[in-house]
Scaffold this motif. Sequence first.
Motif, mmCIF file in Angstrom:
data_model
loop_
_atom_site.group_PDB
_atom_site.id
_atom_site.type_symbol
_atom_site.label_atom_id
_atom_site.label_comp_id
_atom_site.label_asym_id
_atom_site.label_seq_id
_atom_site.Cartn_x
_atom_site.Cartn_y
_atom_site.Cartn_z
ATOM 1 N N THR A 230 0.771 -1.271 0.059
ATOM 2 C CA THR A 230 -0.102 -0.046 -0.111
ATOM 3 C C THR A 230 0.770 1.202 0.050
ATOM 4 O O THR A 230 0.613 2.024 -0.743
ATOM 5 C CB THR A 230 -0.941 -0.040 1.275
ATOM 6 O OG1 THR A 230 -1.692 -1.076 1.086
ATOM 7 C CG2 THR A 230 -1.943 1.196 1.112
ATOM 8 N N ILE A 231 1.980 1.460 0.723
ATOM 9 C CA ILE A 231 2.686 2.552 0.952
ATOM 10 C C ILE A 231 3.638 2.829 -0.158
ATOM 11 O O ILE A 231 3.654 3.962 -0.661
ATOM 12 C CB ILE A 231 3.594 2.268 2.130
ATOM 13 C CG1 ILE A 231 2.944 2.426 3.635
ATOM 14 C CG2 ILE A 231 4.556 3.622 2.420
ATOM 15 C CD1 ILE A 231 3.371 1.966 4.852
ATOM 16 N N PHE A 232 4.175 1.914 -0.894
ATOM 17 C CA PHE A 232 5.254 2.262 -1.654
ATOM 18 C C PHE A 232 4.769 2.017 -3.410
ATOM 19 O O PHE A 232 5.373 2.386 -4.171
ATOM 20 C CB PHE A 232 6.462 1.401 -1.551
ATOM 21 C CG PHE A 232 7.049 1.697 -0.460
ATOM 22 C CD1 PHE A 232 7.835 2.876 -0.143
ATOM 23 C CD2 PHE A 232 7.140 0.804 0.762
ATOM 24 C CE1 PHE A 232 8.486 3.506 1.075
ATOM 25 C CE2 PHE A 232 7.659 1.248 1.936
ATOM 26 C CZ PHE A 232 8.432 2.440 2.100
ATOM 27 N N ILE A 233 3.626 1.429 -3.386
ATOM 28 C CA ILE A 233 3.088 1.156 -4.895
ATOM 29 C C ILE A 233 2.879 2.415 -5.532
ATOM 30 O O ILE A 233 3.165 2.797 -6.581
ATOM 31 C CB ILE A 233 1.630 0.517 -4.954
ATOM 32 C CG1 ILE A 233 1.965 -1.046 -4.606
ATOM 33 C CG2 ILE A 233 0.870 0.722 -6.130
ATOM 34 C CD1 ILE A 233 2.748 -1.722 -5.746
ATOM 35 N N PRO A 234 2.341 3.656 -4.955
ATOM 36 C CA PRO A 234 2.279 5.156 -5.558
ATOM 37 C C PRO A 234 3.628 5.413 -6.184
ATOM 38 O O PRO A 234 3.550 6.220 -7.167
ATOM 39 C CB PRO A 234 1.706 5.955 -4.378
ATOM 40 C CG PRO A 234 1.101 5.088 -3.615
ATOM 41 C CD PRO A 234 1.850 3.709 -3.683
ATOM 42 N N LEU A 235 4.862 5.081 -5.559
ATOM 43 C CA LEU A 235 6.106 5.409 -6.039
ATOM 44 C C LEU A 235 6.532 4.281 -7.065
ATOM 45 O O LEU A 235 7.121 4.688 -8.009
ATOM 46 C CB LEU A 235 7.021 5.402 -4.871
ATOM 47 C CG LEU A 235 6.631 6.519 -3.840
ATOM 48 C CD1 LEU A 235 7.712 6.640 -2.629
ATOM 49 C CD2 LEU A 235 6.490 8.119 -4.446
ATOM 50 N N TYR A 236 6.581 3.100 -6.648
ATOM 51 C CA TYR A 236 6.807 1.952 -7.615
ATOM 52 C C TYR A 236 6.170 1.950 -8.983
ATOM 53 O O TYR A 236 6.840 1.734 -10.028
ATOM 54 C CB TYR A 236 6.868 0.699 -6.853
ATOM 55 C CG TYR A 236 7.061 -0.439 -7.694
ATOM 56 C CD1 TYR A 236 8.575 -0.557 -8.128
ATOM 57 C CD2 TYR A 236 6.384 -1.577 -7.674
ATOM 58 C CE1 TYR A 236 8.759 -1.695 -8.824
ATOM 59 C CE2 TYR A 236 6.798 -2.947 -8.456
ATOM 60 C CZ TYR A 236 8.110 -3.022 -8.820
ATOM 61 O OH TYR A 236 8.611 -3.927 -9.468
ATOM 62 N N ASN A 242 3.666 1.427 -18.302
ATOM 63 C CA ASN A 242 2.311 1.311 -18.404
ATOM 64 C C ASN A 242 1.628 1.000 -16.980
ATOM 65 O O ASN A 242 0.458 0.702 -16.901
ATOM 66 C CB ASN A 242 1.720 0.434 -19.285
ATOM 67 C CG ASN A 242 2.143 0.798 -20.715
ATOM 68 O OD1 ASN A 242 2.199 1.820 -21.139
ATOM 69 N ND2 ASN A 242 2.553 -0.165 -21.528
ATOM 70 N N GLY A 243 2.465 1.240 -15.830
ATOM 71 C CA GLY A 243 2.029 1.204 -14.579
ATOM 72 C C GLY A 243 1.181 2.436 -14.028
ATOM 73 O O GLY A 243 1.476 3.397 -14.402
ATOM 74 N N ASN A 244 0.034 1.968 -13.367
ATOM 75 C CA ASN A 244 -0.653 3.047 -12.820
ATOM 76 C C ASN A 244 -1.015 2.723 -11.463
ATOM 77 O O ASN A 244 -1.682 1.738 -10.964
ATOM 78 C CB ASN A 244 -1.758 3.485 -13.494
ATOM 79 C CG ASN A 244 -2.714 4.568 -13.161
ATOM 80 O OD1 ASN A 244 -3.291 4.381 -12.122
ATOM 81 N ND2 ASN A 244 -2.841 5.667 -13.828
ATOM 82 N N ALA A 245 -0.471 3.483 -10.187
ATOM 83 C CA ALA A 245 -0.816 3.342 -8.929
ATOM 84 C C ALA A 245 -2.269 3.100 -8.630
ATOM 85 O O ALA A 245 -2.676 2.511 -7.712
ATOM 86 C CB ALA A 245 -0.211 4.245 -8.014
ATOM 87 N N GLY A 246 -3.159 4.248 -9.326
ATOM 88 C CA GLY A 246 -4.625 4.297 -8.820
ATOM 89 C C GLY A 246 -5.375 2.872 -9.636
ATOM 90 O O GLY A 246 -6.019 2.599 -8.819
ATOM 91 N N ILE A 247 -4.886 2.676 -10.615
ATOM 92 C CA ILE A 247 -5.548 1.249 -11.293
ATOM 93 C C ILE A 247 -5.066 0.048 -10.265
ATOM 94 O O ILE A 247 -6.025 -0.723 -9.945
ATOM 95 C CB ILE A 247 -5.070 1.255 -12.561
ATOM 96 C CG1 ILE A 247 -5.660 2.233 -13.578
ATOM 97 C CG2 ILE A 247 -5.768 -0.444 -12.953
ATOM 98 C CD1 ILE A 247 -5.431 1.993 -15.093
#
Length: 395
Positions: A230-236, A242-247
């Motif tokens: 949860t914490i690091f996906i927005p940065l990873y 084609n990665g999108n943290a929101g999706i």
Amino acid sequence: MSGALSWPFLRLYLLVLLYFSANSILNVIIPLKGDALGATNTTIGLIMGAYLFTTMFFRPWAGHIIQKHGSIKVLRLILIINGFALILYTVTGLGGYLVARMLQGVSTAFFSMALQIGIIDALPEKDRSQGISLYSLFSYIPGIIGPILAIGIWQGGMEYFAFVMIGITIFTGVVGYSAKMDKQEAQTVTKNSEQGINMFHSFGQLVKNSYLFTCSVLMLVGSIIFGATTIFIPLYADVIKNGNAGIFLMIMAGTVVLSRFALRKKIPSDGKWHPGFIMGTMLLLATGTQCVSFAINGGASFFYVGAFLIGIAQALLYPTLTTYLSFVLPQVNRNVLLGLFIAMADLGVSLGGVMMGPIADMSSYSMMYTLCAGLGVIMIVFTYFRRNIFNGDLQ
């Protein structure tokens, strides 16, 4: 409708949904804001981890105080504290965020314990797992919309952030303050408060009680993985093609919601230990986390498959272990011991930020998620070797 889907319980689930809606936004906004201000992953992890680390510390005391004084008085007080924390986010920077996360942690300790204890006490044994699962389900529903909304706020202008936080505070307060407690519940609280629970003795049960120890270890490690995700996906997500943290977070939260509703009757509610079920759940978690790790090379498809598998595991692990403990823990201090167990979940999510942030700084996000997958494999082995110690007995 009756049981866990009756109107009084649906009203509680609505309160849960409103209360946790702010976190689905903050879980994205805070890492993005920290990164924009030049904060390291370690600093971001500390700020994010402060929330559930504080919750962990207060959780056992919350169980004791609620059992002694009742849930309604406590609920109304902590809604004020939570509202103050949400407003604080709108007028401060990273330092204020740390204070706000800690205030949120205190209020969440009491809020979640009050509602979960009430659900366990009010429902018959056959519906207990459904009630806990639905509570968890509604706490994750905001995660479907929240991440996308957060990214929209971040890209469109942070001035909308204040309006959203204030709106959540008002609606949560209105629903929470309209909650009622009947005489039967009040009498139960009075009876329980006369039992004279020894808190320090209860803390010792975390190691001495085999049921509590096994479930706590599983929940701690599982939550470390959930927290790091949860914490690091927005940065990873920024380094995934084609990665999108929101999706990603929307897929994970949506999977949790759908799985908890569709599989709520499949979660064991017979008071027996089911090692095969637990091992399968941890296998899903380890596989999903490794997919996230491999996404740096394999692309977005592995990234989103990982979100799906982690979501299923998250949907099953917590309600399964909580329901089992509600049967086997001694009645005299069950609420306090459940508080200790849930505190291990809080500690795990906190450590997912505090421990994994420095690892990501020293190596990479991909390596950090591979380490998380390895922890999941260790828990499969741990469950296998402890598969026969309970023999289906109840205390």
